[in-house]
Design an enzyme around this catalytic site. Structure first.
Site, PDB file in Angstrom:
ATOM      1  N   ASP A  88       0.997   7.386   3.385  1.00  0.00           N
ATOM      2  CA  ASP A  88       1.669   6.347   4.156  1.00  0.00           C
ATOM      3  C   ASP A  88       0.700   5.631   5.095  1.00  0.00           C
ATOM      4  OD1 ASP A  88       3.615   4.738   5.282  1.00  0.00           O
ATOM      5  OD2 ASP A  88       4.371   6.287   6.622  1.00  0.00           O
ATOM      6  N   LYS A 144       0.841  -1.185   0.000  1.00  0.00           N
ATOM      7  CA  LYS A 144       0.000   0.000   0.000  1.00  0.00           C
ATOM      8  C   LYS A 144       0.887   1.250   0.000  1.00  0.00           C
ATOM      9  CE  LYS A 144       1.314   1.333   3.895  1.00  0.00           C
ATOM     10  NZ  LYS A 144       2.020   2.619   3.991  1.00  0.00           N
TER      11      LYS A 144
END
Length: 362
Positions: free
Chosen positions: A177, A96
């Site tokens: 993030d 991700k």
């Protein structure tokens, strides 16, 4: 006789590749970390001496002996590398965030379908012990109807480090993030929201990218506040959840990341002590005319379950643990949140076609 092991190629041996992907892959029976694309062969071989190291990711992608390619390189390389891997006929895992844009995420999903390849995104925080505990509380109705969720991922890192995650490069910053983790968890619990409002800021001295954010997601009769900060020396609860039947608060982060960072190898199934969270967890609910507060046991975390489920899916024995449609939904909210922050207003989320599974959770 057991089926032959699936050979895995890993692109990137920075923080994500070294800390999460490589040890979890290597410790799941039926998976073999066969090759790693990295410019630092000595660093890889110090941990996995049997893995072949290639300096060029394209050389790894061209190898016909790999069943699965895992992309753990900087965020702005996810899309081109995943597209190239799918074009080579490989099954693919992408760390991700899935991509930098919703359009890129949708293109990869379409390409995987056209090629008949499995494409998964590493939303590993679904297997944190505190989230597993919260999911069980929601599914069992222990807290009644959930009306308010606060999900915070706080750290104290006042010094800006020279790395791409904290740079002004595309894909840098805290929203890219940690935002995907918190959004994915909210979607798994409650489905697609009605609206989102994001406030993101750069608060550290010398900061180059957002290092603080707060996102408000709304559903009918429910609100979720998702927060992250790099300047929280005394963090708030990791989760604070309130419902018509009570409240649950949990402090501290799941211990698996720190354990992996320290070099621990969980193996699969994980040993008894793995993923045990000793942080405080409290449940408050009415008993008669009074409120009863009690310590609430936390489930064990097991992030290796992602790769165990992926192995089974590749053998035709289970479902993709994080199919691209779910990661596309996260990217839609990432992009909508960016627009909300730019315009300084709440934006309606609209409808996401093909996400009936998420819509049903409402």
């Amino acid at each position: 006789m057991p089926p032959p092991a699936l050979r895995v190629g890993l692109i990137g041996y920075g923080y994500a590749g070294k800390t999460f992907h490589a040890p979890l892959i290597a410790d799941v029976p039926g998976l073999v970390l066969a090759a790693v694309a990295s410019r630092d062969a000595a660093r890889v071989h110090a941990d996995f001496p049997a893995a072949e190291v290639l300096a060029d990711p394209q050389a790894l992608l061209r190898r016909a002996d790999l069943d699965l390619v895992v992309i753990a390189s900087p965020n702005d390389s996810h899309f081109p590398l995943a597209r190239a891997a799918l074009a080579e006929g490989r099954h693919v895992v992408v760390d991700k965030p899935f991509t930098l844009t919703l359009a890129e995420a949708r293109e990869l999903g379409a390409l995987a379908r056209a090629r008949g390849r499995l494409l998964a995104v590493f939303h590993n925080r679904r297997w944190d012990g505190d989230f597993l505990t919260l999911r069980a509380l929601v599914e069992r109705g222990t807290l009644g109807r959930i009306v308010h969720l606060e999900s915070a991922f706080d750290r104290f890192r006042p010094a800006v480090r020279a790395r791409w995650r904290e740079s002004a490069a595309p894909g840098g910053g805290l929203w890219f993030d940690l935002g995907p983790h918190l959004l994915d968890q909210a979607l798994q619990l409650f489905g697609w929201p009605d609206s989102i409002r994001l406030d993101a800021a750069t608060l550290r001295d010398g900061g180059l990218a957002d290092d603080w954010f707060q996102a408000l997601l709304t559903w009918p009769q429910r609100r979720a506040v998702l927060r992250a900060s790099m300047l929280a020396a005394a963090p708030a609860p990791r989760f604070a959840v309130h419902g018509t039947g009570g409240s649950w608060l949990k402090w501290g982060l799941d211990p698996q990341e720190d354990a992996l960072k320290a070099g621990a190898r969980p193996s699969w199934p994980p040993p008894a002590g793995w993923g045990v969270d000793a942080n405080e967890s409290r449940l408050t609910r009415p008993v008669g005319d009074a409120l009863q507060d009690e310590a609430w046991p936390l489930q064990r975390g097991c992030q290796g379950a992602f790769y165990a489920a992926l192995r089974d899916a590749l053998r035709g024995q289970g479902a993709n643990p994080v199919p691209p449609e779910q990661a596309i939904a996260v990217m839609a909210l990432i992009e909508l949140g960016q627009r909300s922050a730019r315009e300084g207003r709440t934006l309606e989320a609209g409808r996401m076609p093909g996400l009936a599974e998420l819509a049903e959770k409402r």
